[in-house]
Design a protein around this motif. Structure first.
Motif, mmCIF file in Angstrom:
data_model
loop_
_atom_site.group_PDB
_atom_site.id
_atom_site.type_symbol
_atom_site.label_atom_id
_atom_site.label_comp_id
_atom_site.label_asym_id
_atom_site.label_seq_id
_atom_site.Cartn_x
_atom_site.Cartn_y
_atom_site.Cartn_z
ATOM 1 N N LYS B 371 -33.492 6.908 -26.162
ATOM 2 C CA LYS B 371 -34.951 6.432 -25.693
ATOM 3 C C LYS B 371 -35.711 6.585 -26.962
ATOM 4 O O LYS B 371 -35.781 7.511 -27.726
ATOM 5 N N VAL B 372 -36.468 5.543 -27.381
ATOM 6 C CA VAL B 372 -37.275 5.516 -28.668
ATOM 7 C C VAL B 372 -38.707 4.989 -28.105
ATOM 8 O O VAL B 372 -38.943 4.173 -27.215
ATOM 9 N N ALA B 373 -39.499 5.179 -29.021
ATOM 10 C CA ALA B 373 -40.979 4.873 -28.843
ATOM 11 C C ALA B 373 -41.359 4.301 -30.208
ATOM 12 O O ALA B 373 -41.320 4.872 -31.000
ATOM 13 N N ILE B 374 -42.140 2.865 -30.032
ATOM 14 C CA ILE B 374 -42.833 2.471 -31.216
ATOM 15 C C ILE B 374 -44.173 2.729 -31.270
ATOM 16 O O ILE B 374 -44.730 2.349 -30.174
ATOM 17 N N VAL B 375 -44.532 3.334 -32.242
ATOM 18 C CA VAL B 375 -46.075 3.510 -32.257
ATOM 19 C C VAL B 375 -46.669 2.366 -33.081
ATOM 20 O O VAL B 375 -46.207 2.112 -34.106
ATOM 21 N N LEU B 422 -40.305 5.205 -34.076
ATOM 22 C CA LEU B 422 -40.646 4.277 -34.950
ATOM 23 C C LEU B 422 -41.817 3.998 -35.011
ATOM 24 O O LEU B 422 -42.863 4.269 -34.059
ATOM 25 N N PHE B 423 -42.099 3.338 -36.202
ATOM 26 C CA PHE B 423 -43.799 3.072 -36.507
ATOM 27 C C PHE B 423 -43.911 1.673 -37.022
ATOM 28 O O PHE B 423 -43.231 1.481 -37.858
ATOM 29 N N MET B 424 -44.778 1.054 -36.665
ATOM 30 C CA MET B 424 -44.850 -0.536 -36.828
ATOM 31 C C MET B 424 -45.907 -0.259 -37.925
ATOM 32 O O MET B 424 -46.957 -0.054 -37.954
ATOM 33 N N GLY B 425 -45.298 -0.571 -39.352
ATOM 34 C CA GLY B 425 -46.172 -0.635 -40.330
ATOM 35 C C GLY B 425 -45.951 -1.520 -41.468
ATOM 36 O O GLY B 425 -45.123 -2.497 -41.419
ATOM 37 N N PHE B 426 -46.450 -1.217 -42.762
ATOM 38 C CA PHE B 426 -46.233 -2.063 -44.002
ATOM 39 C C PHE B 426 -46.192 -1.195 -45.205
ATOM 40 O O PHE B 426 -46.561 0.187 -45.088
ATOM 41 N N ARG B 427 -45.672 -1.636 -46.135
ATOM 42 C CA ARG B 427 -45.981 -1.143 -47.520
ATOM 43 C C ARG B 427 -46.804 -2.029 -48.235
ATOM 44 O O ARG B 427 -46.292 -3.127 -48.488
ATOM 45 N N ASP B 428 -47.951 -1.505 -48.700
ATOM 46 C CA ASP B 428 -48.980 -2.506 -49.525
ATOM 47 C C ASP B 428 -48.758 -2.157 -50.597
ATOM 48 O O ASP B 428 -49.167 -1.208 -51.582
ATOM 49 N N MET B 429 -47.787 -2.732 -51.428
ATOM 50 C CA MET B 429 -47.110 -2.239 -52.565
ATOM 51 C C MET B 429 -47.912 -2.679 -53.900
ATOM 52 O O MET B 429 -48.533 -3.601 -53.888
ATOM 53 N N VAL B 430 -47.773 -1.741 -54.824
ATOM 54 C CA VAL B 430 -47.900 -2.245 -56.161
ATOM 55 C C VAL B 430 -46.953 -3.361 -56.611
ATOM 56 O O VAL B 430 -45.991 -3.456 -56.192
ATOM 57 N N PRO B 431 -47.390 -4.394 -57.265
ATOM 58 C CA PRO B 431 -46.504 -5.412 -57.700
ATOM 59 C C PRO B 431 -45.488 -4.767 -58.827
ATOM 60 O O PRO B 431 -45.339 -5.545 -59.872
ATOM 61 N N SER B 432 -44.459 -4.019 -58.208
ATOM 62 C CA SER B 432 -43.716 -3.563 -58.949
ATOM 63 C C SER B 432 -42.731 -2.577 -58.281
ATOM 64 O O SER B 432 -43.160 -2.024 -57.275
#
Lengths: 318, 528
Positions: B371-375, B422-432
């Protein structure tokens, strides 16, 4: 009279204190921490240390007492998110909200009261049906949709009115400029207020028109206009004064949705943003300010009753 | 009577709806030949560069300030900014920057090495609220001024990616102004009148409404071609679209929904810039079921990302194979393909891992159901839709999935205190790929995945100290292979940066927004 006012003042201060305590507890009971601590990709340790530096790890009663000590000295504190004094943020936004709310309120009153009166007097006529339809619309329609539709129709399609904002970005900030920007957002806020005031005025008027003294006046042979002016109107307006008094805090707080959609730089939007970003000092200050406005408006409503109702005057006071 | 009321309301609503669907009747938009640019900002918070963390703040600061280095808009490689050249010792620990000599602050004072030293040292002070920025320069042990235009950074350990970190996070602030401020966390005057070295300087601000900057004629890269930029604060995306259509806005970064609304407008164009960003579903590795790699792979195989892409991103995103997007072409492993949608394989993996389908269709192991929950936080409108699709698709595998919509502050808080599945997200990355260090190293401060893999740690450490670009690239290629196999997180997409730009704007850089905003001295306003 002076004694009455002093008593009211004392009561109000106690009330404000209680409101601030309750508000403080509710704000901190909500889960979450200020937004600047919740940027994605923060370092865990840095985050904890920032929370500490902001004073948010201390027990709640200590946090409250620090806040209170500052407030009684006139220092509303510093916004956690903006980093500037809270008063700086609020004071530029209050006039914007007052202009919008004031205009909307005025328009609402000028339209709704006569409309409600006419609808009651000419019951079951086209005017009555029209006003009821309009009232239902005003109460039922979601203001978000309504605001956006007005923007699309009058701003984008017809290009008659500006889409958002308080003034144009280029050129002088003239009254004419402000007026064109006011039309749509004030219309949105006024519609909703108009709906409630019209309905209330109409039903209150209908009730009064059914009273014995009105029937007596008609039996005496007085004309409709005279009856209206001398007997019915004043009595019918009592409950309306109450409704207006109840609407004031909503208007002073600003309609957050209208201000958001129209990008109006008011206090309502500031309050909602503050709530979502958990900007505790800012939330507390806005709550306190709105409470003060409510207290003042209640005072005016009571004074209005005193002056409108001779029975209160004769019985020796409020 | 009731009928009459209902009919009249219906007529009113219908009228409004019809009018809004009608074609544009009004006159053409903004006057041609205007000399300023209007940019949309969703929020009103402006912080100064020492403590900036919020995106809108960073956007505004990008036009008023510079860093030692910046990013080339075409290649996203580190490029000269206030520093015109640099050298590093073979051990990677001592970096020498030679600064430009003709740069002036907006108040006319000369920019020198002292400003650089002041900026770095102030940010490193623990009592300064540069919490978001500080970890990136924590390796700088000492800043030495050699002369007015030469400054040396001495690092405690080698860092081959120092330039990317400096370019992304660090803008230089004026020492002669900020050293007089008692508490830089409360630099109200500087916030009300910022002084930078950038292409535009502060002009006017009405809180909640707009922030205006005017051209800096003395800008060291050449005077801007436009006279000013007005950042208009418009919180609602629909209102932003309305302003774009009527010429009240010239530039706004938007989402797929808004793209649909503007794509047929002849006065606007949509630029889809590549960005070093990827979307993924964070997996919490403290959860027992995620400790098994087969389970993690099953979650990947069980997701039909093609469909999700089509339904939520207009099919415009690229499926992700790992944490290095195509925007970082120099480091990307081109041999790795995204996991295909293979529900049979997913089911097989879950069976192997001991998760058998129980009564009611939910998989069970040792009496515990899966059983999982996505935040989901409302940072992007598409996230909720993506989470709902994931819920549907994983349900078919026998996983009980709930979608938990929370306010951003609460949601992100859960990421940090580990109370999420689980977490719906992103990596706002440095271009490297330098960010991989902070996210995947076991125990690292931003490793909210709580992921630990000693092989990964070893490679990340090697990459950190490897100054040779070609060798560093090989290390990153190998690293991506391991991460592909190990599925530390459910890689979703590389979304493009959807930018709506008025056709009156000429020369807008084809780069994602944070970098594009650093080159606004190049644009001009013309006729359509």
């Amino acid at each position: 009279m002076a004694q009455y006012l002093i008593r009211r003042l004392a009561h109000s201060l106690v009330l404000l204190f209680i409101v601030s305590v309750v508000a403080f507890m509710i704000i901190h009971a909500a889960p979450g921490t200020p937004s600047i601590v919740n940027v994605l990709d923060m370092d865990q340790q840095e985050r904890e240390r920032l929370l500490e530096r902001l004073g948010l790890k201390q027990p709640l009663h200590i946090q409250y007492s620090i806040w209170l000590q500052h407030v009684v000295r006139g220092d509303l504190g510093r916004s956690i998110v903006h980093g500037v004094p809270v008063w700086d943020l609020i004071r530029t936004r209050i006039p914007a909200t007052l202009v919008l709310s004031g205009t909307a309120f005025l328009v609402a009153l000028l339209v709704a009261i006569p409309l409600g009166v006419v609808a009651a007097v000419r019951r079951a006529s086209m005017v009555d049906y029209g006003s009821t339809a309009f009232t239902t619309f005003g109460i039922a329609v979601p203001d978000f949709w309504y605001a956006l539709t007005l923007i699309i129709v009058f701003g984008v399609k017809l290009r008659w009115l500006p889409v958002s904002g308080m003034y144009s970005i280029s050129g002088e900030r003239s009254i004419a400029d402000l007026a064109t920007h006011l039309i749509l957002p004030a219309l949105v806020m006024a519609t909703i207020a108009m709906a409630e005031i019209t309905r209330f005025t109409r039903s209150s008027m209908l009730e009064v028109l059914g009273e014995d003294y009105v029937r007596t006046a008609r039996a005496k042979g007085l004309g409709a206009a005279t009856i209206l002016r001398r007997h019915a109107l004043r009595n019918a307006l009592f409950p309306v004064v109450t409704v207006i008094g109840l609407l004031v805090p909503r208007f002073v707080g600003g309609a957050a949705i209208t201000e958001t959609v129209f990008a109006w730089p008011g206090v309502g939007r500031l309050a909602v943003d503050a709530a979502f970003t958990r900007d505790y000092p800012l939330i507390m200050s806005i709550v306190v300010l709105i409470s003060i406005a409510v207290v003042i408006s209640n005072l005016f409503t009571d004074l209005a009753y005193y002056f409108l109702d001779p029975r209160l005057r004769d019985s020796g006071g409020v | 009577m009731r009928r009459a009321r209902l009919v009249s309301v219906a007529v009113l609503v219908l009228l409004l709806v019809l009018l809004s669907l009608a074609p544009n009747l009004g006159v053409v938009a903004a006057p041609a030949g205007k000399d300023f640019l209007t940019v949309a900002l969703a929020g009103d918070v402006i912080q100064h560069p020492l403590i900036q963390s919020i995106r809108d703040s960073i956007y505004v600061n990008s036009v008023m300030f510079n860093g030692l280095v910046t990013f080339d808009p075409d290649t996203l490689a580190p490029a000269a900014d206030l520093a015109q050249s640099w050298t590093v010792t073979p051990d990677g620990k001592t970096w020498t920057f030679r600064l430009r000599r003709t740069v002036k602050w907006h108040d006319g004072a000369p920019f020198t090495a002292a400003d650089v030293k002041f900026t770095i040292e102030t940010m490193l002070k623990p009592e300064v609220n540069s919490s978001y920025l500080r970890p990136n320069i924590a390796g700088i042990a000492r800043v030495r001024i050699v002369d007015d235009y030469t400054v040396v950074f001495e690092l405690s350990e080698p860092d081959a990616d120092l330039l990317s970190l400096l370019a992304h996070y660090i803008y230089i602030v004026p020492k002669h102004i900020l050293e007089k401020v008692q508490d830089v966390n409360r630099a109200t005057e500087f916030l009300n009148r910022p002084i930078g070295t950038g292409a535009f300087k502060f002009s006017e601000r009405v809180t909640g409404d707009h922030y205006t900057v005017v051209a800096n004629e003395q800008y060291f890269k050449g005077a801007p071609k436009i006279k000013r930029i007005v950042f208009r604060i418009i919180p609602d995306a629909n209102t932003q679209v309305a302003q774009l259509k009527t010429g009240g806005l010239d530039f706004a970064p938007v989402g797929p929904g808004e793209v649909l609304a503007v794509q047929s407008d002849p006065n606007l164009r949509v630029q889809m810039a590549k960005q070093p960003n990827f979307w993924h579903l964070f997996m919490n590795h403290s959860r027992p079921y995620f400790k098994d790699r087969r389970v993690r792979q099953a979650f990947m195989y069980g997701l039909d990302r093609q469909t999700i892409n089509r339904q939520t991103m207009l099919g415009l995103a690229q499926l992700a194979a790992g944490p290095v997007p195509p925007a970082l072409a120099a480091f990307r492993n081109p041999n790795l393909k995204p996991y295909p949608y293979d529900p049979l394989k997913a089911a097989q993996l879950l069976d192997e891992a001991g998760w058998k389908v129980g009564p009611g269709g939910i998989r069970v192991k040792d009496g515990v159901p899966l059983k999982v929950a996505i935040v989901v936080a409302p940072i992007f409108a598409a996230w909720e839709e993506i989470a709902l699709f994931a819920q549907q698709q994983w349900k078919e595998l026998g996983i009980d999935v709930t979608v938990n919509k929370l306010e951003t502050n609460v949601a992100v808080g859960k990421l940090y205190d580990g109370s999420y599945d689980l977490f719906m997200g992103f990596r706002d990355m440095v271009p490297s790929p330098v960010d991989l260090r902070r996210y995947y190293t076991c125990g690292a401060g931003s490793n909210t995945l709580r992921y630990c893999n000693p092989d990964v740690d070893k490679l990340l450490k090697e990459a950190q100290v490897e100054l040779d670009a070609a060798k560093r690239r090989q290390i990153y290629l190998r690293l991506q292979e391991i991460l592909w196999e190990d599925v530390p997180t459910v890689y979703l997409f590389y979304p493009p940066d959807f930018q709506v730009i008025s056709r009156q704007v000429k020369g807008f850089p084809n780069a994602y927004t944070p970098v594009a905003l650093r080159y606004l001295e190049r644009i001009s306003m013309g006729d359509r």
